[in-house]
Scaffold this motif. Structure first.
Motif, PDB file in Angstrom:
ATOM      1  N   LYS A  57       0.636  -1.359  -0.041  1.00 38.17           N
ATOM      2  CA  LYS A  57      -0.063   0.108  -0.187  1.00 38.17           C
ATOM      3  C   LYS A  57       0.918   1.348  -0.048  1.00 38.17           C
ATOM      4  O   LYS A  57       0.437   2.401  -0.513  1.00 38.17           O
ATOM      5  N   ALA A  58       1.799   1.094   0.566  1.00 37.78           N
ATOM      6  CA  ALA A  58       2.810   2.476   0.562  1.00 37.78           C
ATOM      7  C   ALA A  58       3.488   2.493  -0.705  1.00 37.78           C
ATOM      8  O   ALA A  58       3.573   3.970  -1.251  1.00 37.78           O
ATOM      9  N   LEU A  59       3.760   1.640  -1.601  1.00 42.61           N
ATOM     10  CA  LEU A  59       4.060   1.641  -2.843  1.00 42.61           C
ATOM     11  C   LEU A  59       3.016   2.329  -3.878  1.00 42.61           C
ATOM     12  O   LEU A  59       3.152   3.161  -4.782  1.00 42.61           O
ATOM     13  N   GLN A  60       1.821   1.730  -3.485  1.00 39.75           N
ATOM     14  CA  GLN A  60       0.782   2.155  -4.416  1.00 39.75           C
ATOM     15  C   GLN A  60       0.415   3.771  -4.119  1.00 39.75           C
ATOM     16  O   GLN A  60       0.289   4.614  -5.045  1.00 39.75           O
ATOM     17  N   GLU A  61       0.363   3.855  -2.831  1.00 41.29           N
ATOM     18  CA  GLU A  61       0.235   5.562  -2.227  1.00 41.29           C
ATOM     19  C   GLU A  61       1.207   6.355  -3.200  1.00 41.29           C
ATOM     20  O   GLU A  61       0.663   7.379  -3.555  1.00 41.29           O
ATOM     21  N   ARG A  62       2.476   6.150  -2.955  1.00 46.02           N
ATOM     22  CA  ARG A  62       3.560   6.892  -3.587  1.00 46.02           C
ATOM     23  C   ARG A  62       3.311   6.820  -5.173  1.00 46.02           C
ATOM     24  O   ARG A  62       3.621   8.070  -5.643  1.00 46.02           O
ATOM     25  N   TYR A  63       3.175   5.908  -5.769  1.00 52.01           N
ATOM     26  CA  TYR A  63       2.908   6.018  -7.163  1.00 52.01           C
ATOM     27  C   TYR A  63       1.587   6.951  -7.412  1.00 52.01           C
ATOM     28  O   TYR A  63       1.890   7.622  -8.587  1.00 52.01           O
ATOM     29  N   LYS A  64       0.782   6.938  -6.920  1.00 52.00           N
ATOM     30  CA  LYS A  64      -0.476   7.465  -7.299  1.00 52.00           C
ATOM     31  C   LYS A  64      -0.319   9.297  -6.912  1.00 52.00           C
ATOM     32  O   LYS A  64      -0.697   9.895  -7.747  1.00 52.00           O
ATOM     33  N   GLN A  65       0.645   9.348  -5.986  1.00 53.45           N
ATOM     34  CA  GLN A  65       1.032  10.942  -5.667  1.00 53.45           C
ATOM     35  C   GLN A  65       2.004  11.367  -6.951  1.00 53.45           C
ATOM     36  O   GLN A  65       1.795  12.596  -7.200  1.00 53.45           O
ATOM     37  N   LEU A  66       2.840  10.353  -7.490  1.00 58.51           N
ATOM     38  CA  LEU A  66       3.772  10.764  -8.432  1.00 58.51           C
ATOM     39  C   LEU A  66       3.280  10.824  -9.862  1.00 58.51           C
ATOM     40  O   LEU A  66       3.718  11.581 -10.490  1.00 58.51           O
ATOM     41  N   GLU A  67       2.357   9.837 -10.078  1.00 56.65           N
ATOM     42  CA  GLU A  67       1.819   9.719 -11.178  1.00 56.65           C
ATOM     43  C   GLU A  67       0.335   9.199 -11.234  1.00 56.65           C
ATOM     44  O   GLU A  67      -0.144   8.212 -11.335  1.00 56.65           O
ATOM     45  N   PRO A  68      -0.749  10.647 -11.048  1.00 57.79           N
ATOM     46  CA  PRO A  68      -2.099  10.068 -10.796  1.00 57.79           C
ATOM     47  C   PRO A  68      -2.739   9.209 -11.816  1.00 57.79           C
ATOM     48  O   PRO A  68      -3.845   8.835 -11.407  1.00 57.79           O
ATOM     49  N   GLN A  69      -2.156   9.362 -13.006  1.00 52.78           N
ATOM     50  CA  GLN A  69      -2.949   8.632 -14.133  1.00 52.78           C
ATOM     51  C   GLN A  69      -2.612   7.136 -14.145  1.00 52.78           C
ATOM     52  O   GLN A  69      -3.117   6.603 -14.846  1.00 52.78           O
ATOM     53  N   ALA A  70      -1.606   6.832 -13.425  1.00 55.03           N
ATOM     54  CA  ALA A  70      -1.322   5.253 -13.581  1.00 55.03           C
ATOM     55  C   ALA A  70      -2.367   4.535 -12.945  1.00 55.03           C
ATOM     56  O   ALA A  70      -2.823   4.950 -12.063  1.00 55.03           O
TER      57      ALA A  70
END
Length: 375
Positions: free
Chosen positions: A24-37
């Motif tokens: 979930k930490a990885l998911q959270e940061r991915y979404k912050q860096l690239e919201p469209q991913a």
């Protein structure tokens, strides 16, 4: 951030909370860096998967009813001759589940935070049925051989010793990155928002996400501490434990009883000492907050190994007898230099930026693989 990682599948397993928290930490940061991913976290042992549910139930039943037998099995499975057979059986049994997930989500990148889905993914890569980039995030401080696969493109580990162990097992050094474990954004923020050193020391007691271990015995011991302290107990999803503790009559120390919370970073940042089971993710979070640890009730196998590692690093003390907890706490609070040294050692080993570093490395790995395919 570039958009190489269009679709990411992060596969965890609901055996303990650490694997899921890392995912979930990885998911959270991915979404912050690239919201469209498109970033999806999947529990490999979800209720729809009968074999996974059976394995999870068997694991918890063995820990509860036959912990000594589980420890023997765990140590035996580290033997190379036995481990190779376990891997073969595991990968064959799990490949269908993983194929179904790949077909459902069509990811560009697969990240495993638990060794069993990693085993299945490595098997499919070996059979040339997994063209996606494959990463493994190890959520403990020591290595179990179920994590060891040359087919993995990138390993992310919490320590140099773990990196060295993977290399000894034949994994290329170019594939291993010492980043620390992925942590939620709150751990980056808490370090600058909260301060330690209150007049009344705060002791944080946790039994992991499931509220396991001898939490009640430790609470009783903390009531006998001679120093004036504030105690915060987090029981996680163990609601029956929380209700039992709420009924106690507390007279000596100030105490707060919490269930599942989502502000662990702030609780750790305000604490002088953490008393916890040595789950890898929880202890990694504590390191990021420069928080010394007393380690109690380790599960057989990996948690016992984590406890030994943390003791060797000078950041944790293993509680061998629960009736010594009050004495240990009083001793640490009296020896301020020793507590400060443990804080310094923890600060050197924690990394609040680990999640972003992992994502940056994965982006580079995928870029290189894309170039290699064109050439």
């Amino acid at each position: 951030m570039s958009t190489i990682n269009k679709k990411i599948l992060i596969i965890s397993a609901s055996i303990g909370s650490g694997h899921t928290q890392a995912a979930k930490a990885l998911q959270e940061r991915y979404k912050q860096l690239e919201p469209q991913a498109e970033v999806v976290v999947v529990d490999f042992f979800d209720g729809e998967y009968a074999l996974g549910k059976f394995m999870k139930d068997t694991y918890f039943n063995m820990l509860e009813l036959f912990p000594e037998a589980y420890e023997v099995l765990y140590r035996y499975s580290q033997k190379s001759f036995f481990n190779s057979n376990v891997k073969s059986i595991m990968s064959w049994a799990m490949k269908t589940k993983l194929k179904r997930l790949l077909a459902q989500y069509t990811p560009d990148l697969v990240i495993c935070t638990h060794p069993i889905p990693c085993c299945a993914a490595a098997y499919l890569r070996y059979k040339k049925q997994l063209p996606q980039s494959l990463a493994a995030v190890i959520t403990d401080f020591t290595l179990h051989q179920l994590w060891q696969y040359p087919e993995v493109d990138a390993y992310f580990v919490a320590s140099r010793s773990l990196q060295e162990e993977l290399q000894k097992q034949g994994i290329s050094a170019t594939k291993i990155f010492v980043t620390g474990m992925p942590l939620r954004t709150q751990f980056r923020q808490a370090q600058t928002v909260f301060a330690k050193g209150q007049a009344t020391p705060s002791v944080l007691l946790m039994g992991g996400g499931l509220g396991l271990g001898a939490v009640e015995e430790v609470v009783a011991q903390l009531q006998a501490v001679q120093h004036k302290i504030k105690i915060t107990v987090v029981t996680g999803s163990n609601e029956s434990l929380r209700q039992r503790l709420l009924k106690w009559n507390y007279t000596r120390q100030e105490i707060e009883i919490l269930g599942y919370v989502d502000n662990i970073a702030s609780l750790m940042a305000k604490s002088s000492l953490l008393i916890t089971k040595p789950g890898g993710l929880t202890c990694s979070e504590a390191l990021s907050m420069a928080l010394p640890m007393l380690l109690f009730s380790p599960l057989p196998g990996q948690e016992e190994d984590n406890a030994r590692y943390l003791k060797e690093q000078g950041v944790g003390i293993i509680v061998t007898e629960l009736n010594t907890v009050s004495t240990l706490v009083d001793t640490l609070l009296r020896r301020e230099n020793e507590l400060t040294e443990m804080q310094m050692q923890a600060a050197q080993r924690g990394n609040t930026a680990a999640t972003q570093e992992i994502i940056a490395v994965l982006e580079e790995v995928q870029r290189e693989q894309k170039i290699a395919k064109v050439i």
